[in-house]
Design an enzyme around this catalytic site. Structure first.
Site, PDB file in Angstrom:
ATOM      1  N   CYS A 160      42.786  38.185  37.022  1.00 32.72           N
ATOM      2  CA  CYS A 160      42.024  39.404  37.278  1.00 32.72           C
ATOM      3  C   CYS A 160      41.480  39.431  38.705  1.00 32.72           C
ATOM      4  O   CYS A 160      42.081  38.841  39.610  1.00 32.72           O
ATOM      5  CB  CYS A 160      40.913  39.603  36.245  1.00 32.72           C
ATOM      6  SG  CYS A 160      40.291  41.310  36.211  1.00 32.72           S
ATOM      7  N   ASP A 211      32.384  37.883  32.737  1.00 35.18           N
ATOM      8  CA  ASP A 211      31.608  39.105  32.487  1.00 35.18           C
ATOM      9  C   ASP A 211      30.330  38.761  31.733  1.00 35.18           C
ATOM     10  O   ASP A 211      29.293  39.367  31.949  1.00 35.18           O
ATOM     11  CB  ASP A 211      32.444  40.118  31.703  1.00 35.18           C
ATOM     12  CG  ASP A 211      33.561  40.666  32.574  1.00 35.18           C
ATOM     13  OD1 ASP A 211      34.623  40.020  32.654  1.00 35.18           O
ATOM     14  OD2 ASP A 211      33.352  41.712  33.213  1.00 35.18           O
TER      15      ASP A 211
HETATM   16  P1  RI2 Z   1      32.953  39.344  39.500  1.00 35.53           P
HETATM   17  C1  RI2 Z   1      35.851  41.748  35.811  1.00 35.53           C
HETATM   18  O1  RI2 Z   1      35.847  42.690  34.783  1.00 35.53           O
HETATM   19  C2  RI2 Z   1      36.812  40.620  35.490  1.00 35.53           C
HETATM   20  O2  RI2 Z   1      36.845  40.289  34.119  1.00 35.53           O
HETATM   21  C3  RI2 Z   1      36.217  39.542  36.345  1.00 35.53           C
HETATM   22  O3  RI2 Z   1      36.688  38.244  36.028  1.00 35.53           O
HETATM   23  C4  RI2 Z   1      34.742  39.721  36.036  1.00 35.53           C
HETATM   24  O4  RI2 Z   1      34.569  41.141  35.984  1.00 35.53           O
HETATM   25  C5  RI2 Z   1      33.791  39.118  37.036  1.00 35.53           C
HETATM   26  O5  RI2 Z   1      33.957  39.708  38.303  1.00 35.53           O
HETATM   27  P2  RI2 Z   1      35.826  44.300  35.112  1.00 35.53           P
HETATM   28  O6  RI2 Z   1      34.395  44.636  35.322  1.00 35.53           O
HETATM   29  O7  RI2 Z   1      31.575  39.780  39.097  1.00 35.53           O
HETATM   30  O8  RI2 Z   1      36.650  44.539  36.357  1.00 35.53           O
HETATM   31  O9  RI2 Z   1      33.039  37.860  39.737  1.00 35.53           O
HETATM   32  O10 RI2 Z   1      36.398  44.955  33.892  1.00 35.53           O
HETATM   33  O11 RI2 Z   1      33.489  40.161  40.671  1.00 35.53           O
END
Ligand code: RI2
Length: 305
Positions: A115, A184
């Site tokens: 991701c 998350d």
């Molecule tokens: P940072 C994202 O989810 C991904 O799951 C990623 O690993 C997590 O948030 C943490 O991201 P989404 O919000 O806070 O894009 O480290 O659905 O950037």
């Protein structure tokens, strides 16, 4: 989905409350408190999984509830200041995670990430800037393909990057030295909720004896899980999965956006305050969110202080 990444979502919510406070035009303190609480509830309802979102809200609302003033301008200032404080803390925390996590990266490491996580990228980019010659494998991350954002950021930083499909992870595991993903939500027992597919990667890593790290700021730890709350996994539209593919009209498609990796599959969680085993998550929560756990408990039991 215009704002992605649990940290960025939390900062956006803090900014939302700051704008709301700034724009309030009344002069009644009770009315202002109700107005901010209403906006907080609306913001809370936008995404269900990442706890960084409600944690940003409770940080600001807690400060507001502690402010005894009847003066609206003073209360507005409390909201604006605490929102700014949260945003500043959040940005610094991501940097600190990079500094701390980079110590676990060795020269020549092949790292896999999934991701798009600013916290995980902070570790990788810090290690690279320290002169460690690392290579990264990163997954596409179906169905929203956030892996392409990650690949672009890594390449921009000058890091050699190979993009693979999500289903190719196990086939590449022999080449991988370390895995770093974001989070998350981290539960009280150390289980980590992250983008769908993370738990499969952890499983393949366990089988191959590859270290599996999670990079997560302390505001990704969930105080409500201490009191037994479950974490809601967001289920998104099937349209994200099928895109332009022709499918039978009666087909059932499921699209959970996140999954849960149990603590046994995680070697360590890298926070801005240090590296901890997942089993120590409860200590982080008790030390940093003791007040929030108490607030939740008082609300749940409907007790007046
Ligand atoms: P940072 C994202 O989810 C991904 O799951 C990623 O690993 C997590 O948030 C943490 O991201 P989404 O919000 O806070 O894009 O480290 O659905 O950037």
């Amino acid at each position: 989905m215009k704002i992605r990444g649990a940290g960025r979502i939390a900062r956006a919510v803090a900014q939302g409350l700051r704008i709301a406070a700034y724009n309030y035009r009344g002069d009644n303190a009770e009315d202002f408190r109700q107005y901010i609480n209403g906006i907080a509830e609306y913001l809370r309802s936008t995404r269900p999984t990442a706890v960084s979102l409600p944690n940003a809200i409770i940080f600001i609302l807690h400060r507001l509830s502690m402010a005894l003033s009847d003066n609206v301008d003073e209360l507005k200032e409390v909201v604006i200041k605490s929102a700014n404080e949260f945003i500043e803390y959040s940005k610094k925390a991501t940097d600190n995670i990079g500094v701390i996590g980079a110590k676990r990266i060795e020269d020549g490491d092949n790292i896999l990430t999934h991701c798009n996580s600013s916290a995980a990228l902070s570790v990788i980019i810090h290690a690279f800037k320290e002169g460690k010659k690392i290579k990264v494998y990163n997954t596409e991350t179906r169905p929203k393909f956030q892996g392409y954002i990650t690949a672009r950021k890594l390449l921009k930083a000058g890091i050699k990057t190979t993009l693979i499909t999500d289903s190719a992870v196990r086939a590449f595991m022999k080449k991988i030295d370390k895995i770093i993903v974001g989070a998350d939500t981290v539960a009280a027992n150390g289980a980590v909720v992250n983008k769908i597919g993370t738990s499969q990667i952890a499983l393949a890593a366990k089988e191959a004896n590859v270290d599996f790290y999670v990079a997560a700021e302390t505001y990704k730890f969930s105080p409500a899980t201490v009191l037994g709350e479950y974490i809601t996994i967001e289920e998104r539209s099937p349209k994200e999965v099928i895109r332009n593919i022709e499918v039978p009209s009666n087909i059932i498609i499921r699209n959970p956006a996140f999954d849960v990796t149990p603590p046994e599959y995680i070697d360590a969680i890298i926070t801005e305050l240090g590296i901890i085993p997942p089993q120590a998550s409860i200590l982080v929560l008790k030390e940093h969110y003791g007040w929030a756990i108490r607030d939740y408990l008082l609300k749940e039991l409907s007790i007046d202080e």
